[in-house]
Design a protein around this motif. Sequence first.
Motif, PDB file in Angstrom:
ATOM      1  N   VAL A 111      -0.269  30.244  -1.627  1.00  0.00           N
ATOM      2  CA  VAL A 111       1.056  30.303  -2.258  1.00  0.00           C
ATOM      3  C   VAL A 111       1.479  28.908  -2.733  1.00  0.00           C
ATOM      4  CG1 VAL A 111       3.509  30.706  -1.827  1.00  0.00           C
ATOM      5  CG2 VAL A 111       1.801  32.355  -1.032  1.00  0.00           C
ATOM      6  N   ILE A 112       1.332  27.904  -1.850  1.00  0.00           N
ATOM      7  CA  ILE A 112       1.695  26.539  -2.245  1.00  0.00           C
ATOM      8  C   ILE A 112       0.833  26.070  -3.420  1.00  0.00           C
ATOM      9  CG2 ILE A 112       1.618  24.108  -1.527  1.00  0.00           C
ATOM     10  CD1 ILE A 112       3.976  25.480  -0.381  1.00  0.00           C
ATOM     11  N   GLY A 113      -0.476  26.343  -3.325  1.00  0.00           N
ATOM     12  CA  GLY A 113      -1.395  25.907  -4.375  1.00  0.00           C
ATOM     13  C   GLY A 113      -1.118  26.586  -5.706  1.00  0.00           C
ATOM     14  N   ALA A 114      -0.934  27.913  -5.665  1.00  0.00           N
ATOM     15  CA  ALA A 114      -0.678  28.647  -6.906  1.00  0.00           C
ATOM     16  C   ALA A 114       0.648  28.209  -7.526  1.00  0.00           C
ATOM     17  CB  ALA A 114      -0.660  30.145  -6.625  1.00  0.00           C
ATOM     18  N   TRP A 115       1.649  27.963  -6.689  1.00  0.00           N
ATOM     19  CA  TRP A 115       2.973  27.553  -7.181  1.00  0.00           C
ATOM     20  C   TRP A 115       2.916  26.205  -7.889  1.00  0.00           C
ATOM     21  CZ3 TRP A 115       7.378  29.868  -8.091  1.00  0.00           C
ATOM     22  CH2 TRP A 115       8.528  29.104  -8.256  1.00  0.00           C
ATOM     23  N   THR A 116       2.000  25.347  -7.486  1.00  0.00           N
ATOM     24  CA  THR A 116       1.925  24.007  -8.070  1.00  0.00           C
ATOM     25  C   THR A 116       0.845  23.873  -9.147  1.00  0.00           C
ATOM     26  OG1 THR A 116       0.499  23.386  -6.205  1.00  0.00           O
ATOM     27  CG2 THR A 116       2.833  22.817  -6.034  1.00  0.00           C
ATOM     28  N   VAL A 117      -0.271  24.557  -8.977  1.00  0.00           N
ATOM     29  CA  VAL A 117      -1.395  24.378  -9.907  1.00  0.00           C
ATOM     30  C   VAL A 117      -1.269  25.257 -11.154  1.00  0.00           C
ATOM     31  CG1 VAL A 117      -3.897  24.630 -10.193  1.00  0.00           C
ATOM     32  CG2 VAL A 117      -2.966  23.675  -8.072  1.00  0.00           C
ATOM     33  N   PRO A 177     -14.646  28.223  -9.872  1.00  0.00           N
ATOM     34  CA  PRO A 177     -14.712  27.954  -8.417  1.00  0.00           C
ATOM     35  C   PRO A 177     -13.936  26.703  -7.997  1.00  0.00           C
ATOM     36  CG  PRO A 177     -16.873  28.556  -9.251  1.00  0.00           C
ATOM     37  CD  PRO A 177     -15.995  28.370 -10.443  1.00  0.00           C
ATOM     38  N   VAL A 178     -14.018  25.620  -8.768  1.00  0.00           N
ATOM     39  CA  VAL A 178     -13.294  24.405  -8.388  1.00  0.00           C
ATOM     40  C   VAL A 178     -11.787  24.591  -8.563  1.00  0.00           C
ATOM     41  CG1 VAL A 178     -15.213  22.838  -8.811  1.00  0.00           C
ATOM     42  CG2 VAL A 178     -13.642  23.351 -10.665  1.00  0.00           C
ATOM     43  N   LEU A 179     -11.396  25.430  -9.530  1.00  0.00           N
ATOM     44  CA  LEU A 179      -9.970  25.720  -9.695  1.00  0.00           C
ATOM     45  C   LEU A 179      -9.446  26.485  -8.472  1.00  0.00           C
ATOM     46  CD1 LEU A 179      -7.322  25.941 -11.350  1.00  0.00           C
ATOM     47  CD2 LEU A 179      -8.244  28.051 -12.329  1.00  0.00           C
ATOM     48  N   ILE A 180     -10.170  27.515  -8.056  1.00  0.00           N
ATOM     49  CA  ILE A 180      -9.728  28.312  -6.889  1.00  0.00           C
ATOM     50  C   ILE A 180      -9.699  27.445  -5.635  1.00  0.00           C
ATOM     51  CG2 ILE A 180     -10.332  30.258  -5.403  1.00  0.00           C
ATOM     52  CD1 ILE A 180     -11.499  31.619  -7.903  1.00  0.00           C
ATOM     53  N   TRP A 181     -10.754  26.625  -5.462  1.00  0.00           N
ATOM     54  CA  TRP A 181     -10.776  25.718  -4.305  1.00  0.00           C
ATOM     55  C   TRP A 181      -9.587  24.749  -4.369  1.00  0.00           C
ATOM     56  CZ3 TRP A 181     -13.845  25.476   0.004  1.00  0.00           C
ATOM     57  CH2 TRP A 181     -13.704  24.347   0.807  1.00  0.00           C
ATOM     58  N   GLY A 182      -9.313  24.237  -5.558  1.00  0.00           N
ATOM     59  CA  GLY A 182      -8.203  23.294  -5.719  1.00  0.00           C
ATOM     60  C   GLY A 182      -6.867  23.918  -5.365  1.00  0.00           C
ATOM     61  N   ILE A 183      -6.701  25.210  -5.675  1.00  0.00           N
ATOM     62  CA  ILE A 183      -5.445  25.901  -5.336  1.00  0.00           C
ATOM     63  C   ILE A 183      -5.277  25.959  -3.816  1.00  0.00           C
ATOM     64  CG2 ILE A 183      -4.334  28.162  -5.341  1.00  0.00           C
ATOM     65  CD1 ILE A 183      -5.403  28.557  -8.193  1.00  0.00           C
ATOM     66  N   PHE A 184      -6.318  26.385  -3.105  1.00  0.00           N
ATOM     67  CA  PHE A 184      -6.224  26.444  -1.640  1.00  0.00           C
ATOM     68  C   PHE A 184      -6.094  25.042  -1.041  1.00  0.00           C
ATOM     69  CE2 PHE A 184      -7.939  30.747  -2.180  1.00  0.00           C
ATOM     70  CZ  PHE A 184      -7.203  31.440  -1.233  1.00  0.00           C
ATOM     71  N   ASN A 185      -6.830  24.076  -1.609  1.00  0.00           N
ATOM     72  CA  ASN A 185      -6.799  22.721  -1.053  1.00  0.00           C
ATOM     73  C   ASN A 185      -5.424  22.070  -1.233  1.00  0.00           C
ATOM     74  OD1 ASN A 185      -8.208  20.532   0.251  1.00  0.00           O
ATOM     75  ND2 ASN A 185      -8.119  19.454  -1.693  1.00  0.00           N
ATOM     76  N   ALA A 186      -4.733  22.433  -2.316  1.00  0.00           N
ATOM     77  CA  ALA A 186      -3.389  21.887  -2.524  1.00  0.00           C
ATOM     78  C   ALA A 186      -2.464  22.287  -1.381  1.00  0.00           C
ATOM     79  CB  ALA A 186      -2.829  22.371  -3.862  1.00  0.00           C
ATOM     80  N   GLY A 187      -2.541  23.553  -0.998  1.00  0.00           N
ATOM     81  CA  GLY A 187      -1.723  24.004   0.133  1.00  0.00           C
ATOM     82  C   GLY A 187      -2.190  23.405   1.444  1.00  0.00           C
ATOM     83  N   TYR A 188      -3.520  23.344   1.618  1.00  0.00           N
ATOM     84  CA  TYR A 188      -4.057  22.788   2.873  1.00  0.00           C
ATOM     85  C   TYR A 188      -3.641  21.331   3.052  1.00  0.00           C
ATOM     86  CZ  TYR A 188      -7.367  21.025   6.278  1.00  0.00           C
ATOM     87  OH  TYR A 188      -7.926  20.413   7.377  1.00  0.00           O
ATOM     88  N   GLN A 189      -3.748  20.525   1.995  1.00  0.00           N
ATOM     89  CA  GLN A 189      -3.383  19.110   2.107  1.00  0.00           C
ATOM     90  C   GLN A 189      -1.888  18.936   2.370  1.00  0.00           C
ATOM     91  OE1 GLN A 189      -5.542  16.745   2.414  1.00  0.00           O
ATOM     92  NE2 GLN A 189      -7.258  18.107   1.974  1.00  0.00           N
ATOM     93  N   TYR A 190      -1.079  19.833   1.820  1.00  0.00           N
ATOM     94  CA  TYR A 190       0.371  19.761   2.046  1.00  0.00           C
ATOM     95  C   TYR A 190       0.690  19.972   3.531  1.00  0.00           C
ATOM     96  CZ  TYR A 190       5.234  21.337   2.049  1.00  0.00           C
ATOM     97  OH  TYR A 190       6.573  21.491   2.333  1.00  0.00           O
ATOM     98  N   TYR A 191       0.139  21.015   4.115  1.00  0.00           N
ATOM     99  CA  TYR A 191       0.421  21.288   5.529  1.00  0.00           C
ATOM    100  C   TYR A 191      -0.274  20.266   6.436  1.00  0.00           C
ATOM    101  CZ  TYR A 191       2.510  25.695   4.106  1.00  0.00           C
ATOM    102  OH  TYR A 191       3.335  26.638   3.527  1.00  0.00           O
TER     103      TYR A 191
END
Length: 403
Positions: free
Chosen positions: A102-108, A62-76
């Motif tokens: 997409v941003i999160g998966a590409w980076t994480v 769960p924290v991995l999936i959240w981290g993927i979405f949060n990476a994209g959210y923080q970028y935008y």
Amino acid sequence: MGFKEKMNSLKEEYKGKKMAPAFNALHTFLYTPNETTKNGSHIRAVDDLKRTMNTVILALVPVLIWGIFNAGYQYYAAIDAANGIIREPSLLGNFLTWDNFVIGAWTVLPLVIVSYAVGLGVEFVFAVIKGHEVEEGYLVTGMLVPLIVPIDIPLWMLAVAVIFGVIIGKEVFGGTGMNILNPALTIRAFLFFAYPTWMSGDKVWVHNAVDLAGTPDAISGETILGTYAANQEPIYNTFDMFFGFIPGSVGETSTFLIIIGALFLMFTKVASWRIILSAIVGAAVMGLIFNGVVDQGWITETSKFYGLMSTPFWKHLIVGGIAFGITYMATDPVSGSQTNKGKYWYGFLIGFFSIMIRVFNPAYPEGVFLAILLMNVFAPTIDHYVVQANIKNRMKRLKLRTA
């Protein structure tokens, strides 16, 4: 012949050969071995080390999936902030979106792939050279590492750190079960001391912030701890901090999901509730002491320690990586304390020192990894004195009965 039977026959065919450890690792990862003990009584169970590791990995998903979405959210969100727009987080509105994923998966995901490929590669090489079975310890470490590093850290740096952590943090001590330090934290400590500019500051926690630094499109992603260390008030409210709509390491932002993971690990008896509870108490006590110092006026706003010292003690528990460190790394059954009474002291001192290091090191206000590594070293000493105290108490009771 089914796949399992085919694997068993291949295992027998390659038994004793050079690559047998690597093949056996794959076999036992997929299936419970069909071998039985030949001598003496025994208990047959499927909850071996691999299954225990898989339980921890499930708690990390769960924290991995959240981290993927949060990476994209923080970028935008950082791009919007650079244009003077403040984003209000909305779970279904602007967080769980395809663009963020997409941003999160590409980076994480590259961090996860490199962590496992390099770490397991080192494990396989050591198993083949030394002629023993591949050890399962890296299954959890491989997932922890990408969750505790900055999102844009160069992959070659991560690979070097993983090689160092697996060899120096584990293999030189004899492998899984023999290490005195948590391997994932050894890797993070290596990165912190070898490449400090990639492990702290306000540019490393948001995707692309480092590359855009110094350009007209520069963005920032300072963490809440960094803001407090600068004696400033963060723009995030308690809701954002608790649920994880904040910048930070990939897996450390959502205290809510970390608590769920902690409850799952305690329910399955993989993690020690004594360590988790006492670490929370230790952090709260240290936070209360600092709050008291500020309330007494011994520290003023001109002090560089004021921001973090005046932070409410309970807020220390929901920002930074302390919740993640306590749940997933302080409870490491190998490097932590083994006795029940020792676990209380071990956990309490981790929480206590985490907040102390956080406050007195404003240049790097995340002290939980240093606190855990420090207590890893002292865990055997704690257990030694607990055992000695138990022996003395029993000797006293024996004397009273025979008197």
